[in-house]
Design an enzyme around this catalytic site. Structure first.
Site, PDB file in Angstrom:
ATOM      1  N   HIS A  76       2.566  -8.506   9.189  1.00 40.46           N
ATOM      2  CA  HIS A  76       2.790  -8.733  10.620  1.00 40.46           C
ATOM      3  C   HIS A  76       1.535  -8.352  11.391  1.00 40.46           C
ATOM      4  O   HIS A  76       1.040  -7.241  11.270  1.00 40.46           O
ATOM      5  CB  HIS A  76       3.969  -7.880  11.115  1.00 40.46           C
ATOM      6  CG  HIS A  76       5.305  -8.439  10.716  1.00 40.46           C
ATOM      7  ND1 HIS A  76       6.473  -8.064  11.332  1.00 40.46           N
ATOM      8  CD2 HIS A  76       5.642  -9.357   9.784  1.00 40.46           C
ATOM      9  CE1 HIS A  76       7.478  -8.729  10.784  1.00 40.46           C
ATOM     10  NE2 HIS A  76       7.003  -9.506   9.837  1.00 40.46           N
ATOM     11  N   TYR A 204      10.637  -4.691  20.121  1.00 41.30           N
ATOM     12  CA  TYR A 204      11.099  -3.407  20.652  1.00 41.30           C
ATOM     13  C   TYR A 204      11.577  -3.659  22.081  1.00 41.30           C
ATOM     14  O   TYR A 204      10.854  -4.271  22.874  1.00 41.30           O
ATOM     15  CB  TYR A 204       9.962  -2.390  20.695  1.00 41.30           C
ATOM     16  CG  TYR A 204       9.532  -1.885  19.325  1.00 41.30           C
ATOM     17  CD1 TYR A 204      10.101  -0.745  18.774  1.00 41.30           C
ATOM     18  CD2 TYR A 204       8.532  -2.533  18.595  1.00 41.30           C
ATOM     19  CE1 TYR A 204       9.698  -0.257  17.530  1.00 41.30           C
ATOM     20  CE2 TYR A 204       8.126  -2.054  17.350  1.00 41.30           C
ATOM     21  CZ  TYR A 204       8.713  -0.914  16.831  1.00 41.30           C
ATOM     22  OH  TYR A 204       8.309  -0.436  15.599  1.00 41.30           O
ATOM     23  N   PRO A 296      12.073   7.918  14.681  1.00 39.07           N
ATOM     24  CA  PRO A 296      11.736   6.709  13.914  1.00 39.07           C
ATOM     25  C   PRO A 296      10.960   5.642  14.685  1.00 39.07           C
ATOM     26  O   PRO A 296      10.446   4.702  14.080  1.00 39.07           O
ATOM     27  CB  PRO A 296      13.103   6.167  13.490  1.00 39.07           C
ATOM     28  CG  PRO A 296      14.064   6.720  14.484  1.00 39.07           C
ATOM     29  CD  PRO A 296      13.523   8.043  14.912  1.00 39.07           C
ATOM     30  N   LYS A 300       6.762   5.950  11.538  1.00 41.13           N
ATOM     31  CA  LYS A 300       5.657   6.743  10.999  1.00 41.13           C
ATOM     32  C   LYS A 300       6.040   7.666   9.837  1.00 41.13           C
ATOM     33  O   LYS A 300       5.158   8.152   9.114  1.00 41.13           O
ATOM     34  CB  LYS A 300       5.037   7.602  12.124  1.00 41.13           C
ATOM     35  CG  LYS A 300       4.310   6.791  13.163  1.00 41.13           C
ATOM     36  CD  LYS A 300       3.119   6.093  12.566  1.00 41.13           C
ATOM     37  CE  LYS A 300       2.446   5.128  13.489  1.00 41.13           C
ATOM     38  NZ  LYS A 300       1.748   4.051  12.786  1.00 41.13           N
ATOM     39  N   TYR A 387      -0.420   2.098  15.990  1.00 38.48           N
ATOM     40  CA  TYR A 387       0.680   1.445  15.278  1.00 38.48           C
ATOM     41  C   TYR A 387       0.261   1.061  13.852  1.00 38.48           C
ATOM     42  O   TYR A 387       1.012   1.270  12.896  1.00 38.48           O
ATOM     43  CB  TYR A 387       1.174   0.207  16.047  1.00 38.48           C
ATOM     44  CG  TYR A 387       2.549  -0.243  15.595  1.00 38.48           C
ATOM     45  CD1 TYR A 387       3.689   0.082  16.321  1.00 38.48           C
ATOM     46  CD2 TYR A 387       2.720  -0.972  14.424  1.00 38.48           C
ATOM     47  CE1 TYR A 387       4.957  -0.310  15.900  1.00 38.48           C
ATOM     48  CE2 TYR A 387       3.975  -1.369  13.986  1.00 38.48           C
ATOM     49  CZ  TYR A 387       5.083  -1.036  14.735  1.00 38.48           C
ATOM     50  OH  TYR A 387       6.338  -1.412  14.296  1.00 38.48           O
TER      51      TYR A 387
HETATM   52  C1  PHB Z   1      12.904  -0.518  10.288  1.00 31.57           C
HETATM   53  O1  PHB Z   1      12.723  -1.678   9.938  1.00 31.57           O
HETATM   54  O2  PHB Z   1      13.800   0.181   9.774  1.00 31.57           O
HETATM   55  C2  PHB Z   1      12.075   0.042  11.384  1.00 31.57           C
HETATM   56  C3  PHB Z   1      11.036  -0.724  11.888  1.00 31.57           C
HETATM   57  C4  PHB Z   1      10.264  -0.226  12.918  1.00 31.57           C
HETATM   58  C5  PHB Z   1      10.529   1.022  13.436  1.00 31.57           C
HETATM   59  C6  PHB Z   1      11.556   1.789  12.931  1.00 31.57           C
HETATM   60  C7  PHB Z   1      12.338   1.304  11.885  1.00 31.57           C
HETATM   61  O3  PHB Z   1       9.778   1.465  14.479  1.00 31.57           O
END
Ligand code: PHB
Ligand code: APR
Length: 396
Positions: A76, A204, A296, A300, A387
């Site tokens: 990605h 997000y 989460p 990270k 990121y």
């Molecule tokens: C996930 O796919 O579980 C996931 C992806 C991005 C995040 C947190 C969890 O920031």
């Protein structure tokens, strides 16, 4: 009589930290034994996060466990942020030349368990460690249980890779540890379902009803999260209730593409920031969740476990190859620099996207911050750099 076995590095925990460490050391001829409290089925069935920084993918390649990652991992080059009726993309590749790889931690764990066993490695499942002893002396021991009997693993070094609820950190007298903790009044409710993802990349969402995240494991398997109360229970949520709430929070373009389906898994993740300092005590070294937990947001946790293991493996290899102890002495301070760098980002990103009560002032600030982040070249670069993952420090 207590049975005692011996190895060079005794590892507690077969999560990503313990497995990666064991395999990297094995490649340099260093012998390890992993003690794992749970069964293999349990460890391989746990659903966790799924975004790998380039450094983590690079370490998997170093370990030679990248065949499935390279075949199935999804690269990605950006993410989208939805807020205030808008959706804006941040292009990691344009800002940093790098991307991230979407590959489930569950898959990574399975790959490493198989690789360890194929290489003749030793993982004792259903063998809970009870305590680490004599780690200040030349011969530390891990006391553990196997088939109902108490046994001992004697070793040169102990790696505590046993997660937040493990015994390695617990074996250290409380007065020798400094704990930093931030607990949030909300959690994430996550669903895993065999439905195509709503978008090619992650979205997000900052919504008035609360945070949401559209993630994935493959082109046919999606992972979605919604912010819920910290004391909410999975039993309170039917699949339909989850999809209805997610639909309320997603931008219209995503709702149009949303395919719903039966859950494969649903779970609640509490949000917490936690760091224990230092990360080494004589011959005992903590790595991964045993030493720190991130909220989460930004995924990270796994990546920090990998960077700890990078530093610890280098230090142990230097010890066995050249009798060097300086890298082991510096392990804690080196690893902690990156830990605090990542926790800074995770806490900031959490603050940017979640609903904190009904404070309109805070919401307006979040909107201003998001508008700046998605319009300023400098802010976009700073976000992308964090990121995709801060660089590992180099050793002399
Ligand atoms: C996930 O796919 O579980 C996931 C992806 C991005 C995040 C947190 C969890 O920031
Ligand atoms: N004895 C043996 N094993 C133990 C003990 C014990 N007393 N206590 C815990 N364990 C095992 C757990 O069963 C688990 O398999 O230690 C392992 C720790 O693994 P993780 O929790 O996955 O931690 P870590 O390897 O540091 O990986 C960090 O995993 O938890 C996620 O969000 C976290 O993504 C991050 C990553």
């Amino acid at each position: 009589m207590t049975k005692t076995i011996r190895t060079q590095v005794g590892i507690i925990g077969s999560g990503p930290a313990g497995l990666l460490l064991s395999h990297l050391l094995h490649q340099q001829g260093i012998e390890t034994i992993i003690l794992e409290r749970q069964s293999r089925e349990h460890v391989e069935g746990r659903i966790r996060a799924g975004v790998l920084e380039q450094g983590t993918a690079w370490l998997m390649r170093e370990a030679g466990v990248n065949e499935r990652l390279d075949r199935e991992g999804l690269v990605h080059d950006g993410v989208s942020l939805a807020f205030g009726g808008r959706m804006e993309r941040i292009d990691f590749k344009a800002h940093t030349g790098k991307g991230v790889i979407v590959y489930g931690q569950t898959e990574m764990t399975r790959d490493f368990i198989q690789a360890r066993l194929d290489a003749g490695g030793s993982i004792e499942f259903e063998a809970p460690a009870l305590a680490v002893e004599d780690y200040r002396t030349g011969s530390p021991r891990i006391v553990y249980q196997k088939n109902g009997e108490t046994q001992e693993l004697s070793c040169d070094f102990v790696a505590g890779c046993d997660g937040f609820h493990g015994v390695a950190r617990e074996s250290i007298p409380a007065e020798q540890l400094t704990l930093y903790e931030k607990v949030y009044p909300f959690a994430w409710l996550g669903i895993l379902a065999d439905v195509p993802p709503v978008n090619d990349e992650l979205i997000y969402v900052n919504h008035e009803r609360g945070f949401a995240l559209c993630s994935m494991r493959s082109h046919t398997r999606s992972r979605y999260y919604i912010q819920c109360s910290f004391d909410d229970k999975v039993e309170n949520w039917s699949d339909d209730a989850f999809w209805d709430e997610l639909r309320c929070r997603l931008p219209p373009s995503a709702v149009e593409k949303l395919v719903t389906g039966q859950r494969l898994e649903m779970s609640i993740t509490p949000l917490r920031g936690f760091v224990a300092e230092p990360m080494s005590f004589g011959k005992l070294f903590l790595a991964g969740d045993a030493a720190h937990i991130m909220p989460p947001t930004g995924a990270k946790g796994l990546n920090l476990a990998a960077s700890d293991v990078f530093y610890l493996s280098r230090a142990l290899i230097a010890y066995y190859a050249e009798k060097r102890t300086d890298l082991l002495d510096r392990y804690s301070e080196t690893a902690l620099r990156r830990v605090w760098g990542s926790i800074r980002f995770s806490l900031w990103y959490t603050g940017l996207l979640h609903k904190f009560g009904d404070d309109p002032f805070n919401h307006r600030l979040q909107m201003a911050d998001l508008a700046y982040l998605t319009s300023s070249e400098a802010a976009g670069t700073a976000f992308a750099e964090n990121y995709v993952g801060l660089p590992f420090e180099k050793f002399e």
